[in-house]
Design an enzyme around this catalytic site. Structure first.
Site, PDB file in Angstrom:
ATOM      1  N   LYS A  52      21.873   3.183 -38.002  1.00 13.67           N
ATOM      2  CA  LYS A  52      22.755   2.486 -37.047  1.00 13.67           C
ATOM      3  C   LYS A  52      22.908   3.324 -35.779  1.00 13.67           C
ATOM      4  O   LYS A  52      22.913   2.799 -34.667  1.00 13.67           O
ATOM      5  CB  LYS A  52      24.126   2.229 -37.693  1.00 13.67           C
ATOM      6  CG  LYS A  52      24.085   1.130 -38.765  1.00 13.67           C
ATOM      7  CD  LYS A  52      25.360   1.071 -39.600  1.00 13.67           C
ATOM      8  CE  LYS A  52      25.191   0.097 -40.774  1.00 13.67           C
ATOM      9  NZ  LYS A  52      26.333   0.044 -41.685  1.00 13.67           N
ATOM     10  N   GLN A  96      31.747   3.296 -42.865  1.00 17.21           N
ATOM     11  CA  GLN A  96      30.717   2.908 -43.826  1.00 17.21           C
ATOM     12  C   GLN A  96      31.335   2.725 -45.213  1.00 17.21           C
ATOM     13  O   GLN A  96      32.037   3.600 -45.723  1.00 17.21           O
ATOM     14  CB  GLN A  96      29.602   3.973 -43.859  1.00 17.21           C
ATOM     15  CG  GLN A  96      28.430   3.627 -44.754  1.00 17.21           C
ATOM     16  CD  GLN A  96      27.607   2.426 -44.284  1.00 17.21           C
ATOM     17  OE1 GLN A  96      27.629   2.060 -43.109  1.00 17.21           O
ATOM     18  NE2 GLN A  96      26.902   1.801 -45.203  1.00 17.21           N
ATOM     19  N   ASP A 119      32.593  -4.819 -37.488  1.00 18.95           N
ATOM     20  CA  ASP A 119      32.121  -5.410 -38.749  1.00 18.95           C
ATOM     21  C   ASP A 119      32.678  -6.825 -38.936  1.00 18.95           C
ATOM     22  O   ASP A 119      32.132  -7.612 -39.710  1.00 18.95           O
ATOM     23  CB  ASP A 119      32.607  -4.576 -39.944  1.00 18.95           C
ATOM     24  CG  ASP A 119      31.638  -3.475 -40.346  1.00 18.95           C
ATOM     25  OD1 ASP A 119      30.424  -3.711 -40.330  1.00 18.95           O
ATOM     26  OD2 ASP A 119      32.124  -2.381 -40.693  1.00 18.95           O
TER      27      ASP A 119
HETATM   28  N1  GUN Z   1      28.153  -0.858 -46.371  1.00 15.45           N
HETATM   29  C1  GUN Z   1      27.154  -1.731 -46.671  1.00 15.45           C
HETATM   30  N2  GUN Z   1      27.068  -2.697 -45.734  1.00 15.45           N
HETATM   31  C2  GUN Z   1      28.037  -2.428 -44.816  1.00 15.45           C
HETATM   32  C3  GUN Z   1      28.443  -3.062 -43.623  1.00 15.45           C
HETATM   33  O1  GUN Z   1      27.905  -4.093 -43.195  1.00 15.45           O
HETATM   34  N3  GUN Z   1      29.487  -2.468 -42.955  1.00 15.45           N
HETATM   35  C4  GUN Z   1      30.103  -1.345 -43.408  1.00 15.45           C
HETATM   36  N4  GUN Z   1      31.116  -0.867 -42.674  1.00 15.45           N
HETATM   37  N5  GUN Z   1      29.750  -0.733 -44.533  1.00 15.45           N
HETATM   38  C5  GUN Z   1      28.710  -1.277 -45.225  1.00 15.45           C
END
Ligand code: GUN
Length: 295
Positions: A52, A96, A119
């Site tokens: 990311k 995360q 998110d």
């Molecule tokens: N862990 C797995 N997928 C995601 C996501 O889309 N956002 C976040 N914040 N954590 C994740």
């Protein structure tokens, strides 16, 4: 001929399309900034976060890397989120998931300023989405809609089976698909682990979206001829002694029946990453009152 929907291509178009918006922000002296917070030593989570960050840097978004000891008290994470909420130079915050067991997922999501919740998980953003007034659409459902748009799939009046009822994918996706909006107006059947006769539901569908987290749950025998199949699953399995990635769809049998299908990898995954960049740019525009055109 079955069309293979290329998520890398569509994601690349989204990233290119964000270039103008980022340039407009830069002209106003604003560099969009995403803070990623990692409180885990799980290698998969570490990889996701660094991907990311690389994505951000590639398009001109600043990535602020915050790493916390997984054994630190929950207050450490809440304090970090509070500081990031208050920092005017931070436009988006991504914690995360999963966080360690001693930290409440739910409380972390609620602690993030909804204006920086790229998110789209905060209850305020979920509520707005369900009410038909979304700000940040969660990245994977938004990416799925973009794939359908790019593949010229008409959802209006279509029967769509969404398989999986997670808060991150299934539920928001079903809500988006029923809205009176572009890439909405579908008739949605939301299937899950307690659904009776799943194959009967998927066989009725013009579009099948598999997001249950079960390797190769949906196969060709469960599809109607010409169906559009979107595979959200990413499952690591052992095949002949080798570890490999498979989706929630049995690609080989499904592609014999489907009209169009996404591969794993290279389908929905790249779109999820691209839509995080999209939401970060959108958040930056809203916070700075700079008008940006989003792709
Ligand atoms: N862990 C797995 N997928 C995601 C996501 O889309 N956002 C976040 N914040 N954590 C994740």
């Amino acid at each position: 001929m079955t069309r293979i929907i290329d998520g890398n291509d569509v994601a690349s178009d989204v990233r290119d399309g964000l270039g103008d918006a980022i340039a407009t922000l830069e002209d106003d002296g604003v560099t969009p900034t995403l803070a990623t917070v990692l409180m885990s030593d799980d290698p998969a989570s570490e990889t996701y976060v660094s991907m990311k960050q690389e994505d951000c840097e590639e398009v001109g978004i600043e990535a602020l890397d915050v790493e916390l000891d997984p054994d630190a008290p929950a207050e450490k994470l809440f304090g970090t989120v509070e500081d990031l909420n208050a920092d005017p130079n931070v436009n988006g915050i991504l914690v995360q998931m999963p966080v360690p067991d001693h930290v409440s997922n739910r409380d972390v999501i609620r602690a993030i300023d909804p204006a920086k919740d790229v998110d789209g998980f905060h209850p305020e953003n979920v509520g707005r989405l369900v009410a038909g007034d979304p700000v940040f659409k969660p990245c994977t459902p938004h990416g799925v809609l973009k794939l359908l748009e790019d593949a010229d799939v008409e959802t209006e009046g279509a029967d769509v089976a969404v398989v999986g009822r997670s808060n991150i994918v299934g539920k928001p996706l079903a809500n988006l698909l029923v809205q009176k909006a572009d890439y909405g107006n579908a008739t949605v059947t939301l299937c899950h682990s307690r659904t009776d006769d799943l194959a009967e539901k998927t066989r009725r569908a013009d579009v099948v979206i598999a997001a249950a987290g079960v390797p190769e749950l949906v196969d060709g025998s469960m599809l109607t001829e010409g169906a559009v199949v979107i595979d959200v699953g990413v499952n690591r399995v052992d095949r002949d002694g080798e570890s490999t990635l498979v989706g929630d769809v049995d690609f080989e049998s499904a592609k014999e029946v489907a009209g169009a299908i996404t591969p794993v990898p290279g389908g929905v995954g790249p779109m999820t990453r691209a839509m995080l960049l999209y939401n970060t740019v959108m958040a930056t525009g809203r916070q700075t009152d700079v008008s940006v055109d989003l792709p």
